[in-house]
Design an enzyme around this catalytic site. Structure first.
Site, short mmCIF file in Angstrom:
data_model
loop_
_atom_site.label_atom_id
_atom_site.label_comp_id
_atom_site.label_asym_id
_atom_site.label_seq_id
_atom_site.Cartn_x
_atom_site.Cartn_y
_atom_site.Cartn_z
CG HIS A 195 -2.00 -0.85 1.26
ND1 HIS A 195 -2.31 -1.49 2.48
CD2 HIS A 195 -2.81 -1.18 0.27
CE1 HIS A 195 -3.56 -2.25 1.78
NE2 HIS A 195 -3.74 -2.02 0.71
CD GLU A 437 2.76 -14.74 -17.63
OE1 GLU A 437 2.83 -14.09 -16.42
OE2 GLU A 437 1.92 -15.40 -17.89
CG ASP A 461 4.85 -14.86 -13.20
OD1 ASP A 461 5.16 -14.69 -11.90
OD2 ASP A 461 3.53 -14.93 -13.42
CB CYS A 508 3.28 -6.41 -20.10
SG CYS A 508 3.01 -8.16 -19.87
#
Length: 576
Positions: A195, A437, A461, A508
């Site tokens: 957060h 990935e 990943d 990405c």
């Protein structure tokens, strides 16, 4: 005497200010017995605290909506409001009070630890860090129960800001601090997707996290420098250090100002090559940032956020509306929507929840979709229906086998046949792509090239699986290295194979949004970058300085290196 600490840099910039220590209420919870005749009062005390915190969160969300805080803050507050209504947390704590004859604070913390243990089983780093929501909402409740909800820092009159130093910070905390000249955030825990990191980036506040025991090493009101770019904290700096960092801060602010001027500048290299800079988003709420950065489209729309944290799955119409909203909001530009990347490990509730011994290697991404064909077909129908509203591309995550592609394409054909029979319009030519990935996919690209229209490399990943490193595990995170020669060879080979066969390839993962890797990826042949919208202008600046004809042979020499230190030195030399 000044001293320096090192943590994880998660929000760039330099802050100079005085420490405001935030207490950690969970450490103050005692366990005591409550007599049978007082149990109803104890439960009522808990209910009152829940109502108080609900009111606080609703008020803070309204403040965020009307102010400058970005959509991430409101979304996190919504998540914490959902947790206040979750029977696994509050109802179970009430039951503990009744069955154990205990105080409300202790019951809440016991139940929190059970829920957090379930989150720790989740493989996805972003979703696993949502355990922080559980801890933060319980801490807020405990503070109310203990009668000390916390105090905001006083406004300073010396021209310096306030550095909030805490164990962790909730989105609600950050909203509360917003109007108090907060210069920086420093926390004991957290990572790039915590957060504190996400909210600090959205508010452009420098932040360093993962400092473990920072609260024990600084005192209230002590002078502190936060270097959110390098992950450095300087405690009690002398005048010469302060002056040095003031100069650095002025330089950074000048750079930021210049970047805003690049919004409408085409992303073209010195030798005239156009580079496509796309945005990663998590839903319609992020479209405003896509427009603000003038991105060339959406390179990754993570649809799993429609599915997690709810008892019932979204139906076809709800999904269609979410996809249609994004497509209509970005007219004329490509929108790549990834089919859901959920699994038993990713917090699906109800009948779809499962437990696996090793979620990273279990039923996730396309494996989960193919194991739940009815659920998958519903999403594919929703996607195809939305395709008439823009330039949709469908992307399938974590492919490794040819049969996974074939089964997915068969389901897409089935969805198309159903829509035709129902006379529902859709784009017959929607491109279907896949994510690279896992090393198996990068090493056996032929099966993808023959069957798909585009590829996207998920570097997060790919690095994790290539190096067998969980990047959210603090014990091994130092081994997570995007510049490992094996990782670069897999990325380079995928980009080059795409170029050889005329198949568009994008990146990405986080490497795409990190300017330290832009020239390296350009030299490999990458022409499509997809990243958080907030990184686009910084990457564009790197693109504008690049000469591909000069970069390509240098990067090819880097790809032949097999020593990480040499690779790192060579990549650093690319810039200058």
């Amino acid at each position: 005497m000044p001293f320096t600490l090192h943590g994880l840099p998660v929000s760039q910039g330099i802050a100079i200010g005085h420490v405001h220590l935030v207490s950690h209420a969970l450490l103050e919870v005692n366990h005591y017995h409550v007599a049978q005749r007082h149990l109803a009062d104890e439960t009522a005390r808990l209910d009152d605290a829940v109502a108080t915190v609900q009111g606080e969160l609703i008020g803070l969300k309204a403040a965020a909506t009307g102010g400058q805080a970005h959509s991430e803050v409101g979304a996190f507050v919504d998540l914490q409001l959902m947790m206040l209504a979750d029977p696994m947390l509050i109802d179970a704590a009430r039951a503990l009070i009744e069955s154990r004859g205990c105080n409300a604070e202790w019951a809440l913390v016991q139940q929190m630890e059970l829920v957090v243990a379930q989150f720790r089983q989740i493989e996805d780093p972003y979703l696993r860090e949502r355990q922080a929501d559980v801890v933060q909402v319980v801490e807020r409740l405990v503070k109310v129960l203990l009668g000390h909800p916390g105090h905001l820092p006083p406004r300073r009159r010396d021209g310096l800001g306030t550095i909030v130093v805490a164990h962790d910070l909730s989105p609600a905390d950050t909203i509360g601090f917003r109007d108090h000249n907060i210069a920086g955030f420093v926390t004991d825990v957290g990572g790039p997707t915590s957060h504190t990191a996400i909210v600090a980036r959205s508010l452009a506040i420098p932040a360093v996290v993962g400092l473990h025991h920072i609260r024990d090493l600084v005192e209230d009101d002590e002078l502190l420098i936060v270097d959110g770019t390098r992950g450095v904290i300087i405690v009690a700096p002398d005048d010469s250090i302060i002056e040095e960092y003031r100069l650095r801060r002025a330089e950074l602010e000048l750079e930021r100002s210049k970047l805003k001027r690049l919004r409408d500048t085409p992303a073209t290299t010195l030798d005239g090559e156009t580079i496509h800079l796309l945005a990663n988003i998590e839903g319609p709420k992020d479209v405003a940032q896509v427009k603000a950065s003038n991105a060339d489209g959406v390179g990754l729309y993570r649809t799993e956020f429609l599915f997690i944290g709810r008892d019932t799955l979204p139906d076809e119409d709800e999904q269609y509306e979410a996809y249609r909203t994004v497509l209509k909001a970005v007219p004329g530009k490509p929108v790549t929507i990834r089919t859901f990347d959920v699994g038993a490990d990713k917090a699906l509730n109800g009948a779809h929840s499962r437990f696996e011994p090793n979620p990273a290697l279990g039923l996730r991404a396309v494996r989960y979709s193919l194991a739940e064909p009815k659920m998958f077909l519903t999403q594919l129908r929703a996607l195809l229906r939305a395709s008439v509203h823009g330039r949709l591309q469908i992307m399938v995550p974590m492919l490794a086998h040819a049969h996974e592609i074939d089964q997915t394409l068969t389901l897409i054909d089935k969805a198309k046949a159903e829509l035709r029979a129902e006379r529902i319009k859709f784009d017959e030519q929607v491109p279907i792509g896949g994510m690279i990935e896992v090393p198996a996919a990068a090493l056996a690209l032929g099966m993808f090239i023959r069957r798909l229209s585009f590829l996207s490399i998920g570097t997060n990943d790919l690095i994790q699986y290539t190096l067998a490193i969980d990047r959210s595990d603090e014990a091994v995170v130092h081994l997570y290295d995007p510049l490992h020669p094996a990782v670069l060879k897999l990325i380079g080979a995928t980009i080059q194979a795409g170029a050889r066969y005329g198949l568009p390839v994008s990146v990405c993962g986080e490497m795409a949004g990190d300017p330290a890797y832009t020239l390296l990826l350009l030299g490999m042949g990458l022409r499509n970058f997809s990243m958080h919208p907030g990184h686009i202008l910084e990457i564009k600046q790197q693109v504008l300085r690049a000469d591909l004809g000069e970069l390509a042979p240098r990067v090819q020499r880097i790809l032949k290196m097999d020593e990480q230190a040499r690779v790192r030195e060579a990549v650093e030399r690319l810039a200058g």
